[in-house]
Enzyme design. Structure first.
Site: not given
Length: 332
Positions: A35, A52, A87, A140, A144, A195, A258
Site C-alpha cells: 500500500r 519491516y 484491512f 506456523g 517472520a 492462539k 510475538s
C-alpha cells in the site's frame, strides 16, 4: 514444479516480507503489492523494506514491486494474502471475481474479518467465488523475524484439497523452511486465530507479574479450550499436538517476537488498548479476533474462560488484575 510459479504477495508488513524471502529462495516469479508508495519506492531503489525486516535483501530480478492491486494480480497463478484481517477488504478494494478466475488464494492471515466474524478462507470463497479446493492457509509455528535470520522453520499448508496443499507446500519449501500439507483447513485456521488470543492472555499475566508456573498452566488449559471449540464448530479427526496447532500456540505464547504477547504485556502493565496500539508498530490480530470468537461462541456455548477473560479486559474494560484473579480459580 517444472515451470516457475507466478505468485503475488499482498501486504507490506513483516510476515509479507518474510514470505517474499521464502519465495525468493525458489524458482518463482513474484509480484509484491504494498500500500505504501514510500516503502515500495524504497524497495525498488535499495532492495529492502525500510519499515519491516530491513535486513532482508529483495532481489529485483525475482520480485516486481507494485502499488496498484490490479497490476499485482494480473498474471499470477497464486495470490498470498498477508495483511491484517481488518484491512484485507481495503487492500483488495475494487477487485472483482472475474479478475480471479483460474487463480488460487492462500491466506497467511491469522485473524478473522471483524465485522463479519468470518474466517479469511470463507470470506475469499464467498467474495471472489474462488473454488474451495483452490484455497489454502499457511500456518506456523514460524516467526517472520526468524525467517529473516534464516533459522530453521516449519510451515503447515492446509486446504480442503490435500493435493492443492501439497502443491503450495512445494513452492514454499526451501533451504531453511520445511513444509507439510494437511487437509484440516478450518481446524488450522481457527487454531491460528485463537492462539493469538492466548498469547494476549500470556502477555497480560506476565505484565501483571505472574511467572512460568502460571503460564504453563494457562497454556495447557488454553489448548483444552481450543480443542473444545474446534471440535464443536468443525468436528473431524485431528491431532492437536501437531506443530500446526500446539506448535503454533507455543511459539506465539512464549516468544518475545510475538506481537500479541507484547500487546498483552502492555495491557497487563496498565496501558489502555489505545495507548498499547500506539506503542506498537504492528497489528495484534488477537485484539480483533477475541471479539469475533466471543460472538461466534454465543451460538455454541463452549466453555472458554481464558478467551472470556481477554474479552472482558479488552472490550468491557474489566481490570486485568480482577479478571486474572477470577480466572485463577477455574484453571487446573
Amino acid at each position: 514444479m517444472n515451470q516457475p510459479a507466478r505468485i503475488t504477495v499482498v501486504g507490506g508488513g513483516s510476515w509479507a516480507t518474510a514470505i517474499i524471502k521464502i519465495l525468493s529462495e525458489g524458482n518463482n516469479h513474484i509480484r509484491w503489492w504494498l500500500r505504501s508508495q514510500r516503502d515500495a519506492g524504497h524497495i525498488k531503489k535499495f532492495h529492502h523494506n525500510p519499515s519491516y525486516l530491513s535486513d532482508v535483501q529483495i532481489s529485483p530480478r525475482k520480485v516486481r514491486v507494485c502499488t496498484k492491486i490490479k497490476d499485482a494480480l494480473s498474471d499470477s497463478q497464486y495470490i498470498i494474502l498477508a495483511v491484517p484481517a481488518a484491512f484485507i477488504g481495503d487492500a483488495l478494494q475494487g477487485v472483482k471475481p472475474a479478475q480471479l478466475v483460474g487463480k488460487s488464494i492462500i491466506s497467511a492471515i491469522k485473524g478473522m474479518i471483524p465485522e463479519k466474524n468470518q474466517l479469511i478462507t470463507d470470506w475469499a470463497e464467498q467474495t471472489f467465488e474462488v473454488p474451495a479446493d483452490r484455497i489454502a492457509v499457511i500456518a506456523g509455528p514460524c516467526h517472520a523475524e526468524e525467517v529473516a535470520l534464516e533459522k530453521q522453520s516449519y510451515l503447515t499448508i492446509a486446504s480442503r484439497d490435500l493435493a492443492f496443499a501439497s502443491e503450495v507446500a512445494q513452492f514454499l519449501n526451501g533451504r531453511f523452511v520445511q513444509t507439510s500439507p494437511l487437509d484440516d483447513i478450518y481446524g488450522v485456521e481457527y487454531c491460528a486465530v485463537m492462539k493469538n488470543i492466548i498469547a494476549l492472555a500470556c502477555g497480560m499475566t506476565h505484565g501483571l507479574g505472574y511467572g512460568d508456573n502460571f503460564q504453563a498452566v494457562l497454556v495447557s488449559n488454553a489448548m483444552q479450550e481450543i480443542r473444545r471449540f474446534v471440535d464443536k464448530v468443525y468436528p473431524m479427526p485431528r491431532d492437536l499436538s501437531a506443530s500446526a496447532y500446539l506448535g503454533d500456540l507455543l511459539v506465539t505464547a512464549y516468544s518475545p517476537f510475538s506481537r500479541n504477547r507484547t500487546f498483552g504485556h502492555l495491557i497487563g502493565r496498565g496501558y489502555s488498548v489505545q495507548s498499547a496500539q500506539m506503542e506498537m508498530n504492528m497489528i495484534a490480530e488477537g485484539y480483533y479476533a477475541v471479539k469475533s470468537i466471543h460472538e461466534i461462541n454465543r451460538q455454541h456455548g463452549v466453555l472458554m474462560p481464558i478467551m472470556e477473560m481477554v474479552y472482558t479486559v479488552l472490550y468491557e474494560k474489566t481490570s486485568p488484575v480482577l479478571a486474572t484473579n477470577a480466572l485463577k480459580t477455574v484453571l487446573k
